[in-house]
Design a protein around this motif. Structure first.
Motif, PDB file in Angstrom:
ATOM      1  N   THR A   3       1.333  -1.304  -0.195  1.00 25.51           N
ATOM      2  CA  THR A   3      -0.054   0.376   0.000  1.00 25.51           C
ATOM      3  C   THR A   3       1.559   1.615  -0.576  1.00 25.51           C
ATOM      4  O   THR A   3       1.786   1.778   0.606  1.00 25.51           O
ATOM      5  N   THR A  10      -5.294   6.208  -0.353  1.00 23.28           N
ATOM      6  CA  THR A  10      -4.055   4.926  -0.220  1.00 23.28           C
ATOM      7  C   THR A  10      -4.798   4.389  -1.478  1.00 23.28           C
ATOM      8  O   THR A  10      -5.715   3.924  -2.209  1.00 23.28           O
ATOM      9  N   GLU A  12      -3.434   0.371  -3.596  1.00 18.95           N
ATOM     10  CA  GLU A  12      -3.108  -0.846  -2.910  1.00 18.95           C
ATOM     11  C   GLU A  12      -2.579  -1.237  -4.398  1.00 18.95           C
ATOM     12  O   GLU A  12      -2.592  -0.943  -5.688  1.00 18.95           O
ATOM     13  N   LYS A  92     -10.251   3.695  -1.384  1.00 16.32           N
ATOM     14  CA  LYS A  92      -8.884   2.600  -1.943  1.00 16.32           C
ATOM     15  C   LYS A  92      -9.198   2.515  -2.912  1.00 16.32           C
ATOM     16  O   LYS A  92     -10.126   2.730  -3.969  1.00 16.32           O
ATOM     17  N   ALA A  94      -7.195  -0.029  -6.449  1.00 19.66           N
ATOM     18  CA  ALA A  94      -5.962  -0.460  -6.583  1.00 19.66           C
ATOM     19  C   ALA A  94      -5.229  -0.964  -7.735  1.00 19.66           C
ATOM     20  O   ALA A  94      -6.755  -0.381  -9.241  1.00 19.66           O
TER      21      ALA A  94
END
Length: 126
Positions: A3, A10, A12, A92, A94
């Protein structure tokens, strides 16, 4: 998964193995941000296409049921898209570290093009 805390949230960084495991269990939405031409030649079967050149974070599905994971050829464009999403209020985000190249290097199946016929073909880098 690694992370990274950015000023907007954040980020990922998932490995291809983590992406494959979650995708096989239907836990994520995998979004390819490469060009339509790249996607047509070879792709991860079941991934959706949202090319970087026309990408709009507000048009992404909600992550309330499944995490969205972005990927591109090398991880650079998916990182840009992920940062755009964070800047637009995603909590978040990713993306797949190393991109589609890392997926193939890991030996995972993908859909390519049979150059003799032009037809789609399941492939695996050996």
């Amino acid at each position: 998964m690694e992370t990274e805390n950015t000023e907007n949230g954040t980020l990922e960084h998932w490995t291809p193995a983590e992406v494959k495991a979650a995708f096989d269990k239907d836990e994520i939405i995998l979004i390819d941000v490469r060009t339509p031409q790249e996607f047509n030649v070879e792709r991860i079967e079941g991934a959706l296409l949202a090319p970087l050149q026309a990408f709009q974070p507000r048009h992404m599905p909600s992550q309330s049921e499944k995490r969205i994971v972005f990927h591109c050829g090398s991880g650079v464009r998916s990182g840009k898209v992920a940062n755009q999403c964070l800047a637009n209020g995603f909590g978040k985000v990713a993306h797949m570290k190393g991109g589609f190249s890392a997926w193939k290097d890991a030996g995972f199946d993908y859909t390519g093009t049979d150059m003799a016929t032009g037809a789609p073909k399941v492939m695996r880098k050996s």
